[in-house]
Design an enzyme around this catalytic site. Sequence first.
Site, PDB file in Angstrom:
ATOM      1  N   ASP A   1       2.199   3.819  -3.490  1.00  0.00           N
ATOM      2  CA  ASP A   1       1.965   5.267  -3.578  1.00  0.00           C
ATOM      3  C   ASP A   1       3.276   6.002  -3.869  1.00  0.00           C
ATOM      4  OD1 ASP A   1      -0.755   5.056  -3.074  1.00  0.00           O
ATOM      5  OD2 ASP A   1      -0.759   6.666  -1.578  1.00  0.00           O
TER       6      ASP A   1
ATOM      7  N   ASP B   1       0.847  -1.198   0.000  1.00  0.00           N
ATOM      8  CA  ASP B   1       0.000   0.000   0.000  1.00  0.00           C
ATOM      9  C   ASP B   1       0.882   1.246   0.000  1.00  0.00           C
ATOM     10  OD1 ASP B   1      -2.368   1.612   0.306  1.00  0.00           O
ATOM     11  OD2 ASP B   1      -1.858   1.815   2.428  1.00  0.00           O
TER      12      ASP B   1
HETATM   13  C1  IPM Z   1      -5.449   1.448  -1.880  1.00  0.00           C
HETATM   14  C2  IPM Z   1      -6.173   2.251  -0.843  1.00  0.00           C
HETATM   15  C3  IPM Z   1      -6.961   1.290   0.030  1.00  0.00           C
HETATM   16  C4  IPM Z   1      -5.973   0.380   0.725  1.00  0.00           C
HETATM   17  C5  IPM Z   1      -7.909   1.951   1.042  1.00  0.00           C
HETATM   18  C6  IPM Z   1      -8.834   2.945   0.374  1.00  0.00           C
HETATM   19  C7  IPM Z   1      -8.681   0.928   1.815  1.00  0.00           C
HETATM   20  O1  IPM Z   1      -5.280   3.028  -0.122  1.00  0.00           O
HETATM   21  O2  IPM Z   1      -6.120   0.754  -2.671  1.00  0.00           O
HETATM   22  O3  IPM Z   1      -4.220   1.506  -1.918  1.00  0.00           O
HETATM   23  O4  IPM Z   1      -5.414   0.726   1.771  1.00  0.00           O
HETATM   24  O5  IPM Z   1      -5.746  -0.717   0.233  1.00  0.00           O
HETATM   25 MG    MG Z   2      -3.291   2.966  -0.853  1.00  0.00          MG
END
Ligand code: IPM
Ligand code: MG
Length: 361
Positions: A254, A250
């Site tokens: 990003d 996660d």
């Molecule tokens: C992602 C988002 C989700 C996650 C959230 C919205 C639950 O951040 O798809 O990366 O943490 O997986």
């Molecule tokens: Mg995420």
Amino acid sequence: MTKQHRITLLPGDGIGPEIIAVAVEVLDAIASKHDLKFTFTEALIGGAAIDETGEPLPEETLTACRHSDAVLLAAIGGYKWDNLPRQQRPETGLLAMRAGLGLFANLRPATVLPQLIDASSLKPEVVEGVDIMVVRELTGGIYFGQPKGIFETETGEQRGVNTMAYSVSEIDRIAKVGFETAQKRSGKLCSVDKANVLDVSQLWRDRLTIMAQDYPDVELSHLYVDNAAMQLVRAPKQFDTIVTGNLFGDILSDAAAMLTGSIGMLPSASLGSAGTPGVYEPVHGSAPDIAGQDKANPLAQVLSAAMMLRYGLNEPDAAREIELAVHQVLDRGYRTGDIMSPGMKAVGCKEMGEVLLKLID
Ligand code: IPM
Ligand code: MG
């Protein structure tokens, strides 16, 4: 003969409906050129579903997804639902869908396009040519481990608990996706964990090392997650395929996304075992601050539709044509606000879609 594909559309919240509308137009245009027929069924998820039914993932939606060949999701969430109890939050619907469809493998490509190199906050020479695929485990780890919750201790103090756990079978099946993805790319796989501290990570690392024997053509390396985060911004070109657990994936996806300049450009695929429909969605969120203003960048959604064609519907030619059209709109200088730079043509979400359609025709 015309090939038919059943697609469930989940517009969700915020900018979701605007960007998915563009993707649907693009898919329809592609269908007529490639002798395909898409049947779209729209269903509710996230805040939109909460408002309508009281829950973020109505059973009907899950059923619609199960009965389709692929699911195209936009984005969920918004301020309006942020303070509801966890069971009624949009994010809970997303997690329930991942679990309900068994989508254990999340593929998140981060490719720096030459046209957008100046949109990155890093120096052009650092990000030029970056092409990373993050393979994130999606239905296990600390997101789903038990016990979880906020409990009261004997002294009456509150204590929040989550559990990071992976079984061998969970590790092996995502590792397999990692190795196979690396095989199709440059043959380099980096597994990210925290084996210097966490037992769950030690098991992860041990399994990856054992499985590497079955993939002599893949060069496996291991990094601790803190070092991986640092390396991603220091020298991202050292990475090709990264495989990691749910939480680390996660966070790192990003970071990898932002190397490319805008998270508004990146698609993703969430896949389960063979024969189950995958979910294709942009990496970015629902951007409630710009919702309904025709400012959103629809390209990540459009590229998610291309990923759907490639990975879910086995239509690589149609996928390639969409990707080509996206590169062409950028070549011609069209930019939404998130990727705008001096001298380029500013367009809104709708106009970006219109330009794409012209290029496809
Ligand atoms: C992602 C988002 C989700 C996650 C959230 C919205 C639950 O951040 O798809 O990366 O943490 O997986
Ligand atoms: Mg995420």
